[in-house]
Motif scaffolding. Sequence first.
Motif, PDB file in Angstrom:
ATOM      1  N   SER A  54       0.813  -1.223   0.000  1.00  0.00           N
ATOM      2  CA  SER A  54       0.000   0.000   0.000  1.00  0.00           C
ATOM      3  C   SER A  54       0.844   1.270   0.000  1.00  0.00           C
ATOM      4  N   GLY A  55       2.114   1.119   0.303  1.00  0.00           N
ATOM      5  CA  GLY A  55       2.989   2.285   0.417  1.00  0.00           C
ATOM      6  C   GLY A  55       3.017   2.896   1.793  1.00  0.00           C
ATOM      7  N   SER A  56       2.297   2.301   2.723  1.00  0.00           N
ATOM      8  CA  SER A  56       2.182   2.907   4.050  1.00  0.00           C
ATOM      9  C   SER A  56       3.370   2.595   4.959  1.00  0.00           C
ATOM     10  N   SER A  57       4.125   1.557   4.641  1.00  0.00           N
ATOM     11  CA  SER A  57       5.287   1.184   5.451  1.00  0.00           C
ATOM     12  C   SER A  57       6.535   1.274   4.590  1.00  0.00           C
ATOM     13  N   THR A  58       7.537   2.015   5.094  1.00  0.00           N
ATOM     14  CA  THR A  58       8.764   2.228   4.325  1.00  0.00           C
ATOM     15  C   THR A  58       9.982   2.167   5.248  1.00  0.00           C
ATOM     16  N   PRO A  59      10.459   0.976   5.552  1.00  0.00           N
ATOM     17  CA  PRO A  59      11.691   0.883   6.341  1.00  0.00           C
ATOM     18  C   PRO A  59      12.926   1.294   5.528  1.00  0.00           C
ATOM     19  N   TYR A  60      13.903   1.878   6.220  1.00  0.00           N
ATOM     20  CA  TYR A  60      15.149   2.320   5.584  1.00  0.00           C
ATOM     21  C   TYR A  60      16.347   1.810   6.381  1.00  0.00           C
ATOM     22  N   ALA A  61      17.448   1.639   5.673  1.00  0.00           N
ATOM     23  CA  ALA A  61      18.716   1.401   6.352  1.00  0.00           C
ATOM     24  C   ALA A  61      19.113   2.688   7.079  1.00  0.00           C
ATOM     25  N   ASP A  62      19.762   2.547   8.215  1.00  0.00           N
ATOM     26  CA  ASP A  62      20.171   3.724   8.992  1.00  0.00           C
ATOM     27  C   ASP A  62      21.057   4.656   8.176  1.00  0.00           C
ATOM     28  N   SER A  63      21.865   4.091   7.306  1.00  0.00           N
ATOM     29  CA  SER A  63      22.830   4.878   6.545  1.00  0.00           C
ATOM     30  C   SER A  63      22.179   5.822   5.531  1.00  0.00           C
ATOM     31  N   ALA A 104       7.418  -5.631   3.818  1.00  0.00           N
ATOM     32  CA  ALA A 104       8.546  -4.718   3.643  1.00  0.00           C
ATOM     33  C   ALA A 104       9.572  -4.906   4.761  1.00  0.00           C
ATOM     34  N   GLN A 105       9.097  -5.141   5.974  1.00  0.00           N
ATOM     35  CA  GLN A 105      10.017  -5.357   7.095  1.00  0.00           C
ATOM     36  C   GLN A 105      10.838  -6.631   6.915  1.00  0.00           C
ATOM     37  N   ASP A 106      10.274  -7.629   6.252  1.00  0.00           N
ATOM     38  CA  ASP A 106      11.036  -8.849   5.972  1.00  0.00           C
ATOM     39  C   ASP A 106      12.169  -8.556   4.997  1.00  0.00           C
ATOM     40  N   MET A 107      11.894  -7.725   4.029  1.00  0.00           N
ATOM     41  CA  MET A 107      12.926  -7.383   3.042  1.00  0.00           C
ATOM     42  C   MET A 107      14.090  -6.673   3.735  1.00  0.00           C
ATOM     43  N   ALA A 108      13.798  -5.916   4.771  1.00  0.00           N
ATOM     44  CA  ALA A 108      14.844  -5.210   5.499  1.00  0.00           C
ATOM     45  C   ALA A 108      15.867  -6.149   6.121  1.00  0.00           C
ATOM     46  N   VAL A 109      15.479  -7.402   6.355  1.00  0.00           N
ATOM     47  CA  VAL A 109      16.428  -8.398   6.862  1.00  0.00           C
ATOM     48  C   VAL A 109      16.671  -9.470   5.816  1.00  0.00           C
ATOM     49  N   ASN A 110      16.497  -9.093   4.567  1.00  0.00           N
ATOM     50  CA  ASN A 110      16.847  -9.928   3.420  1.00  0.00           C
ATOM     51  C   ASN A 110      16.075 -11.251   3.417  1.00  0.00           C
ATOM     52  N   ARG A 111      14.807 -11.197   3.769  1.00  0.00           N
ATOM     53  CA  ARG A 111      13.958 -12.394   3.758  1.00  0.00           C
ATOM     54  C   ARG A 111      12.805 -12.204   2.793  1.00  0.00           C
TER      55      ARG A 111
END
Length: 126
Positions: A54-63, A104-111
């Motif tokens: 939906s575009g509502s969640s957008t996790p980012y790397a700290d960098s 999206a949060q799963d992708m943040a930990v490469n899953r």
Amino acid sequence: QVQLVESGGGLVQAGGSLRLSCAASGRTFRHYAMGWFRQAPGKERDFVAAISRSGSSTPYADSVKGRFTISRDNAKNTIYLQMNRLKLEDTAVYYCAAAQRGAAQDMAVNRGIDYWGKGTLVTVSS
């Protein structure tokens, strides 16, 4: 099957901006969480940003927090990565990724990643 094609990479001076695009094939684009990863020379591929269906969640790397913005246009089957205040250490091949079931949060930990693009090179010069 989903095909992902990145574009928008290039050479930019430090402090400058670029916008990457990733166009996806298929009529079910809106069913995929999408993300960006990058791989610098001699290093492993790292998570950059992801966006939920939906575009509502957008996790980012700290960098990249506060400098990069991920977005999606489901009508155009495309995601974007707006990169501002680029640094030398942002130099890398940037890859687009799609997850059919993962969040999206799963992708943040490469899953949960099902598909990868071939990448686009971003080079930041001093």
